[in-house]
Design an enzyme around this catalytic site. Structure first.
Site, mmCIF file in Angstrom:
data_model
loop_
_atom_site.group_PDB
_atom_site.id
_atom_site.type_symbol
_atom_site.label_atom_id
_atom_site.label_comp_id
_atom_site.label_asym_id
_atom_site.label_seq_id
_atom_site.Cartn_x
_atom_site.Cartn_y
_atom_site.Cartn_z
ATOM 1 N N ILE A 173 0.849 -1.192 0.000
ATOM 2 C CA ILE A 173 0.000 0.000 0.000
ATOM 3 C C ILE A 173 0.883 1.240 0.000
ATOM 4 C CG2 ILE A 173 -1.809 1.264 1.221
ATOM 5 C CD1 ILE A 173 -2.628 -1.415 2.505
ATOM 6 N N GLY A 174 0.878 1.955 -1.122
ATOM 7 C CA GLY A 174 1.680 3.160 -1.258
ATOM 8 C C GLY A 174 0.823 4.408 -1.283
ATOM 9 N N THR A 210 0.326 6.454 -3.768
ATOM 10 C CA THR A 210 -0.381 6.646 -5.027
ATOM 11 C C THR A 210 -1.190 5.430 -5.434
ATOM 12 O OG1 THR A 210 1.342 8.173 -5.788
ATOM 13 C CG2 THR A 210 -0.093 7.232 -7.468
ATOM 14 N N VAL A 227 -2.055 0.921 -4.771
ATOM 15 C CA VAL A 227 -1.996 -0.315 -3.991
ATOM 16 C C VAL A 227 -1.622 -1.428 -4.958
ATOM 17 C CG1 VAL A 227 -3.258 -1.920 -2.515
ATOM 18 C CG2 VAL A 227 -3.784 0.532 -2.429
ATOM 19 N N ASN A 228 -0.464 -2.033 -4.724
ATOM 20 C CA ASN A 228 0.065 -3.080 -5.589
ATOM 21 C C ASN A 228 -0.280 -4.428 -4.962
ATOM 22 O OD1 ASN A 228 1.518 -4.561 -7.440
ATOM 23 N ND2 ASN A 228 3.536 -3.878 -6.754
ATOM 24 N N ASP A 282 7.944 -0.385 3.548
ATOM 25 C CA ASP A 282 8.233 -0.725 2.153
ATOM 26 C C ASP A 282 9.734 -0.821 1.906
ATOM 27 O OD1 ASP A 282 8.373 2.027 2.671
ATOM 28 O OD2 ASP A 282 7.847 2.591 0.620
ATOM 29 N N ARG A 283 10.510 0.014 2.589
ATOM 30 C CA ARG A 283 11.968 -0.006 2.408
ATOM 31 C C ARG A 283 12.570 -1.261 3.039
ATOM 32 N NH1 ARG A 283 14.136 5.936 3.833
ATOM 33 N NH2 ARG A 283 15.851 5.295 2.464
#
EC number: 2.7.1.33
Length: 263
Positions: A15-16, A18, A20-21, A117-118
């Site tokens: 979830i970013g 911009t 959601v992958n 995420d990192r």
């Protein structure tokens, strides 16, 4: 291996800011991959409807998906997607955060500041590309994450993403138009739009290449450079700084972390 184990699937959700992958894995194979817009106001029922429709189109049964792992930089959407999976899939997602094993030692002043995420990207690179590594994740922001030769996370850099930069120049000026982000054929633009496209694209490549070179110099050795994120392929067209372009790096990292934390 029994039939149930052979068909066991995993949902990985990144979830970013911009987008959601979402990836569906069967073992090591990525069966399907979709991107949904990150909209904090969107209800869980709406996201569930979108996801169920995508699953139906891919001929994947929702009942097969009871293993879920997520990483998120948008807390309201974390809650929303937890509700999606608990309500519609009867699954409680594993959320990457404090207390979750990643296999990555973090050598930072404040390890808790490092985004999920990192950490996930670092976990993937540590497995897939052992040794010194620089991960360039190109999304809303562009992050540069550095792994030492021994696979420790030692820090990096954060810069505006290319789309964020393009948006800023439009918002902060009165006459410049919105532009499509493309790989221009030349640097000298013959009109306002092409000049902006040149400045945004080639200027962004300059930013990425210079930061990578400085990180390499501080490491004192040649590190493998891995590009990921929504703009990775486009930027790699105009730069030779990357050794590998891996758009699914975050999803792979989520898969590895899930395996480490299986009960």
């Amino acid at each position: 291996m029994n039939k149930q184990a052979a068909t066991e699937k995993l949902v990985a959700v990144d979830i970013g800011n911009t987008s959601v992958n979402i990836g569906i894995f069967e073992g090591e194979q990525l069966l399907a991959n979709w991107h949904l817009g990150s909209v904090a106001q969107r209800m869980a029922d709406e996201y569930a409807s979108l996801l169920l429709g995508l699953l139906q189109h891919a001929d994947i049964q929702a009942g097969e998906l009871n293993r879920v792992i997520m990483c998120s930089v948008v807390p309201p959407l974390t809650t929303t997607f937890e509700e999606v999976f608990k309500t519609y899939f009867k699954a409680t997602p594993l959320v990457v955060g404090a207390g979750i094993k990643s296999g990555v030692k973090i050598r930072m002043d404040n390890p808790r500041e490092v985004g999920a995420d990192r950490i996930v990207n670092a976990a993937a690179a540590r497995v897939l590309y052992p040794g010194a590594c620089i991960i360039v994740d190109m999304g809303t922001a562009t992050t540069f994450d550095t792994l030492s030769e021994s696979g420790e996370y030692i820090g990096g850099a954060i810069a505006p993403g290319i789309a964020t930069s393009a948006q800023a120049i439009v918002e902060k000026t009165s006459k410049l138009p919105k532009i499509e982000i493309i790989h221009p054929a030349k640097a000298i633009g013959s009109n306002t739009v092409s000049a902006m496209q040149s400045g945004v694209y080639f200027g962004y490549i300059g930013l990425v290449e210079e930061l990578v070179r400085r990180i390499q110099a501080e490491l004192g050795q040649k590190a493998r450079v891995v590009a990921t994120g929504g703009y990775a392929s486009l930027i790699a067209e105009g730069s030779r700084i990357f050794d590998i372009v891996r758009p699914d790096l975050t999803l792979q990292g989520l898969r590895f972390i899930y395996q480490m934390n299986k009960v």
